[in-house]
Design a protein around this motif. Structure first.
Motif, PDB file in Angstrom:
ATOM      1  N   PHE A 565       0.825  -1.210   0.000  1.00 53.09           N
ATOM      2  CA  PHE A 565       0.000   0.000   0.000  1.00 53.09           C
ATOM      3  C   PHE A 565       0.863   1.265   0.000  1.00 53.09           C
ATOM      4  O   PHE A 565       0.611   2.208  -0.761  1.00 53.09           O
ATOM      5  N   LEU A 566       1.893   1.282   0.829  1.00 55.12           N
ATOM      6  CA  LEU A 566       2.742   2.472   0.926  1.00 55.12           C
ATOM      7  C   LEU A 566       3.511   2.721  -0.365  1.00 55.12           C
ATOM      8  O   LEU A 566       3.669   3.872  -0.786  1.00 55.12           O
ATOM      9  N   LYS A 567       3.986   1.673  -1.011  1.00 54.41           N
ATOM     10  CA  LYS A 567       4.714   1.879  -2.271  1.00 54.41           C
ATOM     11  C   LYS A 567       3.794   2.464  -3.331  1.00 54.41           C
ATOM     12  O   LYS A 567       4.192   3.364  -4.099  1.00 54.41           O
ATOM     13  N   LYS A 568       2.548   1.995  -3.354  1.00 56.83           N
ATOM     14  CA  LYS A 568       1.591   2.541  -4.321  1.00 56.83           C
ATOM     15  C   LYS A 568       1.252   3.986  -3.984  1.00 56.83           C
ATOM     16  O   LYS A 568       1.140   4.839  -4.872  1.00 56.83           O
ATOM     17  N   LEU A 569       1.135   4.295  -2.685  1.00 55.90           N
ATOM     18  CA  LEU A 569       0.787   5.643  -2.255  1.00 55.90           C
ATOM     19  C   LEU A 569       1.931   6.620  -2.532  1.00 55.90           C
ATOM     20  O   LEU A 569       1.716   7.709  -3.056  1.00 55.90           O
ATOM     21  N   TYR A 570       3.134   6.227  -2.202  1.00 54.33           N
ATOM     22  CA  TYR A 570       4.279   7.128  -2.353  1.00 54.33           C
ATOM     23  C   TYR A 570       4.728   7.265  -3.808  1.00 54.33           C
ATOM     24  O   TYR A 570       5.298   8.294  -4.188  1.00 54.33           O
ATOM     25  N   GLY A 571       4.503   6.249  -4.587  1.00 53.06           N
ATOM     26  CA  GLY A 571       4.879   6.310  -5.992  1.00 53.06           C
ATOM     27  C   GLY A 571       6.386   6.463  -6.176  1.00 53.06           C
ATOM     28  O   GLY A 571       7.185   5.717  -5.592  1.00 53.06           O
ATOM     29  N   SER A 572       6.768   7.436  -6.976  1.00 54.07           N
ATOM     30  CA  SER A 572       8.188   7.626  -7.301  1.00 54.07           C
ATOM     31  C   SER A 572       8.959   8.362  -6.215  1.00 54.07           C
ATOM     32  O   SER A 572      10.157   8.605  -6.363  1.00 54.07           O
ATOM     33  N   ASP A 573       8.279   8.721  -5.119  1.00 50.40           N
ATOM     34  CA  ASP A 573       8.977   9.419  -4.034  1.00 50.40           C
ATOM     35  C   ASP A 573       9.926   8.503  -3.269  1.00 50.40           C
ATOM     36  O   ASP A 573      10.799   8.983  -2.544  1.00 50.40           O
ATOM     37  N   VAL A 574       9.739   7.200  -3.385  1.00 50.87           N
ATOM     38  CA  VAL A 574      10.661   6.235  -2.779  1.00 50.87           C
ATOM     39  C   VAL A 574      10.970   5.156  -3.810  1.00 50.87           C
ATOM     40  O   VAL A 574      10.157   4.873  -4.694  1.00 50.87           O
ATOM     41  N   SER A 575      12.155   4.575  -3.711  1.00 56.28           N
ATOM     42  CA  SER A 575      12.506   3.506  -4.654  1.00 56.28           C
ATOM     43  C   SER A 575      11.856   2.192  -4.256  1.00 56.28           C
ATOM     44  O   SER A 575      11.461   1.403  -5.118  1.00 56.28           O
ATOM     45  N   ARG A 576      11.724   1.957  -2.948  1.00 53.04           N
ATOM     46  CA  ARG A 576      11.010   0.775  -2.467  1.00 53.04           C
ATOM     47  C   ARG A 576      10.696   0.952  -0.986  1.00 53.04           C
ATOM     48  O   ARG A 576      11.271   1.818  -0.316  1.00 53.04           O
ATOM     49  N   VAL A 577       9.780   0.117  -0.491  1.00 50.25           N
ATOM     50  CA  VAL A 577       9.426   0.094   0.926  1.00 50.25           C
ATOM     51  C   VAL A 577       9.784  -1.286   1.457  1.00 50.25           C
ATOM     52  O   VAL A 577       9.370  -2.304   0.889  1.00 50.25           O
ATOM     53  N   SER A 578      10.568  -1.321   2.518  1.00 51.26           N
ATOM     54  CA  SER A 578      11.022  -2.614   3.048  1.00 51.26           C
ATOM     55  C   SER A 578      10.938  -2.625   4.559  1.00 51.26           C
ATOM     56  O   SER A 578      10.796  -1.580   5.207  1.00 51.26           O
ATOM     57  N   ILE A 579      11.024  -3.819   5.118  1.00 43.84           N
ATOM     58  CA  ILE A 579      11.057  -3.998   6.569  1.00 43.84           C
ATOM     59  C   ILE A 579      12.509  -3.910   7.021  1.00 43.84           C
ATOM     60  O   ILE A 579      13.372  -4.645   6.527  1.00 43.84           O
ATOM     61  N   SER A 580      12.764  -3.012   7.932  1.00 41.37           N
ATOM     62  CA  SER A 580      14.133  -2.771   8.371  1.00 41.37           C
ATOM     63  C   SER A 580      14.611  -3.838   9.344  1.00 41.37           C
ATOM     64  O   SER A 580      13.843  -4.357  10.157  1.00 41.37           O
ATOM     65  N   LYS A 581      15.920  -4.140   9.246  1.00 37.62           N
ATOM     66  CA  LYS A 581      16.543  -5.079  10.165  1.00 37.62           C
ATOM     67  C   LYS A 581      17.445  -4.370  11.173  1.00 37.62           C
ATOM     68  O   LYS A 581      18.083  -5.029  11.987  1.00 37.62           O
ATOM     69  N   ARG A 582      17.461  -3.036  11.114  1.00 30.67           N
ATOM     70  CA  ARG A 582      18.436  -2.335  11.959  1.00 30.67           C
ATOM     71  C   ARG A 582      17.853  -1.194  12.758  1.00 30.67           C
ATOM     72  O   ARG A 582      18.578  -0.542  13.500  1.00 30.67           O
ATOM     73  N   LEU A 583      16.553  -0.884  12.606  1.00 24.84           N
ATOM     74  CA  LEU A 583      15.967   0.222  13.353  1.00 24.84           C
ATOM     75  C   LEU A 583      15.738  -0.167  14.810  1.00 24.84           C
ATOM     76  O   LEU A 583      15.357  -1.300  15.116  1.00 24.84           O
ATOM     77  N   GLY A 584      15.953   0.808  15.704  1.00 21.34           N
ATOM     78  CA  GLY A 584      15.749   0.568  17.125  1.00 21.34           C
ATOM     79  C   GLY A 584      14.451   1.155  17.613  1.00 21.34           C
ATOM     80  O   GLY A 584      13.439   0.453  17.713  1.00 21.34           O
ATOM     81  N   ARG A 585      14.442   2.482  17.879  1.00 20.47           N
ATOM     82  CA  ARG A 585      13.254   3.105  18.466  1.00 20.47           C
ATOM     83  C   ARG A 585      12.475   3.964  17.476  1.00 20.47           C
ATOM     84  O   ARG A 585      11.373   4.404  17.779  1.00 20.47           O
ATOM     85  N   ALA A 586      13.008   4.206  16.307  1.00 22.59           N
ATOM     86  CA  ALA A 586      12.313   5.034  15.313  1.00 22.59           C
ATOM     87  C   ALA A 586      11.298   4.197  14.547  1.00 22.59           C
ATOM     88  O   ALA A 586      11.547   3.019  14.258  1.00 22.59           O
ATOM     89  N   PRO A 587      10.140   4.770  14.193  1.00 22.29           N
ATOM     90  CA  PRO A 587       9.134   3.997  13.446  1.00 22.29           C
ATOM     91  C   PRO A 587       9.567   3.707  12.014  1.00 22.29           C
ATOM     92  O   PRO A 587       9.228   2.655  11.468  1.00 22.29           O
ATOM     93  N   ALA A 588      10.294   4.630  11.410  1.00 20.77           N
ATOM     94  CA  ALA A 588      10.720   4.446  10.023  1.00 20.77           C
ATOM     95  C   ALA A 588      11.853   5.418   9.722  1.00 20.77           C
ATOM     96  O   ALA A 588      12.070   6.392  10.449  1.00 20.77           O
TER      97      ALA A 588
END
Length: 740
Positions: A565-588
């Motif tokens: 859903f987010l990739k479709k919403l953001y369109g060309s504003d992001v190259s891809r949306v992925s699940i992070s393996k390194r984030l700690g306390r930040a949401p994104a």
């Protein structure tokens, strides 16, 4: 003129050539007089004198050297590139002793005089002849004239060259110009060079005795009246021209001395001579003799302060700090003997082995110069390394301990001493980083001289080297983690640091603009690759690999509807949306592509004042990767807020869309990027504020109509009776006993 101008490009060098030739002649007679002192005769002083005559428009250079006979004048001056000194050295090398070396290009150097002179006369007297001869030639003539000097033996021994200057060469009749040239080119010539100064002064005019006495008639004595206060008449003044010699080359060439005999104060004084005050004092120096295929002597200085051009970032405007000499005669102070990143290094290089092509002005583009440059760079890097390894100097005198009333010593906390190299590196570190980029041959040596701030360094003067970083890496760590950004404060609080702080992994902070170019050109140190933590591809080896794969798969499947859903919403504003393996306390967070520009590099490029091909206001921000934290409540709640059918845009509430966009805005700014579309961002925030404040409409309230204010009342009129001050007894009044 065609021949002369094809050999020389700078008229000023004629004086250097003549002084160098005179110095050669003085060296010859000095060398020969060691075994035959009688050769000096009555002319014991070995010196050069320069004289100018503005009226006759002549310039004369005189020496007390070995001189030339008639045959010498013909052979040395009659053929271009004929070298008496070269033959002299050849003769010495064939004999038992060869302790003397000369540049030996008298014939060629002499012809530079025709750059400024129409006619040149050379008078010379040698010990081989009882007659003083004079040689003369006009500029452009194919012939010359040699014969006995009609003045007789006016020199005793030596050579006198007189230049009859051209009309456009009057500047060489100025003592200031001549001083400048002598100091520039011949400042360190062994023998004294003196310039005759012409001065005009006012002195009392001498009156002869006959003029002072007037004839007297008989009987005049009785008519003379003698006054006790006879006025003394002011003497009549006249102009007198005086001549005074001033030695110009007073600075010693200390590089020719043994370094053990030179005090630190002498080194510092010499540095001030060659640096001309640009660079403060010398931080350190190295004095060495290079031997091998080519021999030369050199002193290299590291300045303590950044030169003015380097302070302003004008590295291409930096003048070369090294002077190239051949037997103490300046050849060039603009020769590229140091690479651009070491342009702040000052010093001298003096060689007897440099090949000379036609004249001293133009050196052959040969391997010898490359060899000299290579050795100088190596010595400069060794000097910087020595500075980095030096011990912190101890205080000369320790302060006396303070004692309290009970006789106990009061411990006073003394500030920690800063290593001198750290102080120096703060000023010149950028140049060393630039060397790592430009000098691939010495890249490994230069990297060991770099210092950085890191997530584990505290305080303004606490730095870490790459070697120290590698030594304290975590056991599981395989890469050197680096974090480029605008300021250390911003980097410390960044969401990128959460995972590294949790794992106690040290991260190097890179806050210099050149650091981005450094990372692009210097990929690793000691076999460890640099890893930009703001880019995709950061991995940790401190957890079970199998567990990490299974966990990643579960997260990917669980949040697939949200990422889609987010990739479709953001369109060309992001190259891809992925699940992070390194984030700690930040949401994104928005990270950069592993092979693309980082947010910091994008900021640097957009700040370029002369960036071409970009329209004003055009956004050239690279497209980043949106990384989601699957454990954060915002992400979990956003997933749960999605309707079952996200294909139809009408099914998605505006609040969900705004939340998703605000999440991207937060992640973009946390990643170091600017907001892509400030106008849309403002519209979203307006909707959020409207919802939170319970406002249904943004229609403006009616303009208020305040009541009219009353006019200001007139000041009341008071009748003040006349007050008679004369009837008041001030002496009888009690004023409070103030004593005043």
């Amino acid at each position: 003129d065609i021949v002369i101008n094809s050999l020389y490009t700078n008229k000023d060098i004629f004086l250097r050539e003549l002084i160098s030739n005179a110095s050669d002649a003085l060296d010859k007679i000095r060398f020969l007089s060691v075994t035959k002192p009688e050769l000096l005769g009555d002319t014991k002083e070995l010196e050069m004198k320069v004289e100018y005559d503005p009226d006759a428009k002549t310039l004369t250079i005189r020496d007390t050297g070995i001189g030339m006979s008639k045959e010498d004048l013909i052979s040395n001056l009659g053929t271009v590139a004929r070298s008496g000194t070269t033959n002299f050295i050849k003769a010495l090398s064939e004999g038992e002793s060869n302790d003397v070396n000369m540049i030996g290009m008298f014939g060629v150097g002499f012809y530079s005089t025709f750059l400024v002179a129409d006619r040149v006369s050379v008078a010379s007297k040698s010990n081989d002849s009882d007659t003083q001869f004079i040689w003369e030639s006009l500029n452009g003539e194919a012939s010359f004239h040699v014969g006995p000097d009609p003045r007789g033996n006016s020199l005793g021994r030596g050579t006198e060259i007189t230049l009859h200057l051209k009309e456009d060469s009057d500047e060489y009749l100025s003592p200031h110009k001549l001083k400048e040239l002598i100091r520039h080119y011949s400042e360190f010539v062994t023998h004294p060079v003196s310039l005759r100064q012409i001065k005009t002064i006012q002195v009392p005019k001498e009156v002869s005795a006959t003029e002072d006495e007037e004839p007297k008639e008989d009987g005049d004595e009785d008519d003379i009246e003698i006054s006790d206060e006879e006025e003394e008449a002011e003497p009549e003044m006249e102009e007198v021209t005086t001549y005074e010699y001033e030695q110009i080359n007073t600075d010693p060439a200390i590089w020719a001395r043994e370094k053990d005999s030179i005090a630190d104060d002498e080194y510092q004084e010499f540095f001030s001579v060659i640096s001309k005050g640009d660079g403060g004092d010398a931080e350190d120096w190295t004095h060495f003799n290079a031997e091998g295929n080519i021999n030369f002597k050199s002193i290299l200085y590291m300045p303590s302060e950044v030169p003015r051009a380097l302070q302003q970032g004008q590295i291409d405007e930096m003048k070369q700090g090294l002077r190239l000499y051949v037997r103490k005669v300046l050849i060039s102070d603009e020769f590229d003997l140091m690479p651009r990143y070491l342009s702040f290094v000052k010093g001298v290089v003096d060689s007897d082995d440099l090949p000379l092509n036609v004249n001293r002005e133009t050196l052959q583009e040969s391997k010898i110069i490359k060899i000299i440059k290579k050795k100088l760079v190596r010595k400069a890097i060794e000097l910087i390394r020595k500075m980095s390894k030096a011990e912190i100097p101890e205080d000369e005198e320790s302060a006396e301990a303070e004692i309290d009333a009970d006789g106990n010593i009061i411990e006073v906390e003394t500030p920690k001493k800063v290593h001198p190299y750290i102080t120096w590196y703060k000023k010149f570190g950028l140049s060393i980083k630039m060397g790592c980029i430009e000098d691939s041959a010495n890249k490994d040596k230069l990297q060991k001289l770099l210092l950085f701030k890191s997530s584990k360094t505290e305080g303004e003067d606490n730095f870490i080297s790459l070697q120290e970083y590698v030594e304290r890496m975590q056991p599981w760590q395989k890469e050197i983690y680096v974090f480029p950004g605008e300021s250390i404060g911003t980097l410390k609080d960044s969401a990128f640091m959460d995972a590294f702080n949790d794992r106690d992994a040290e991260v190097i902070y890179l806050t210099d603009a050149v650091d981005e170019y450094f990372l692009q050109n210097v990929r690793e140190f000691d076999g460890k690759k640099f890893r930009d933590i703001t880019k995709d591809g950061v991995k940790f080896s401190d957890e079970d690999e199998d567990m990490a794969k299974r966990r990643a798969k579960v997260y990917s499947d669980t949040f697939k509807p949200l990422t889609k859903f987010l990739k479709k919403l953001y369109g060309s504003d992001v190259s891809r949306v992925s699940i992070s393996k390194r984030l700690g306390r930040a949401p994104a967070i928005v990270s950069s592509n592993e092979w693309g520009n980082s947010a910091n590099m994008d900021r640097i490029q957009r700040a370029q004042a002369f960036a071409h091909g970009v329209a004003p206001g055009e956004n050239t921000m690279p497209v980043g990767i949106m990384e989601l934290n699957p454990r954060h409540p915002f992400i979990i709640n956003l997933l749960e807020s999605l309707p079952e059918d996200t294909e139809e845009e009408d099914n998605i509430p505006q609040s969900v869309k705004d939340t998703a966009w605000i999440l991207l805005d937060m992640a973009t700014m946390s990643g170091g990027f600017p907001v892509r579309d400030p106008k849309k961002y403002a519209a979203r925030m307006t909707r959020v504020l409207k919802s939170n404040l319970g406002i249904e409409s943004l229609k403006l309230a009616d303009e208020i109509e305040p009541p009219e204010l009353d006019e200001e009342a007139d000041e009341p009129d008071f009748d003040m009776p006349d007050f008679d001050m004369d009837g008041i007894d001030l002496d009888g009044m009690d004023l409070g006993g103030s004593g005043f």
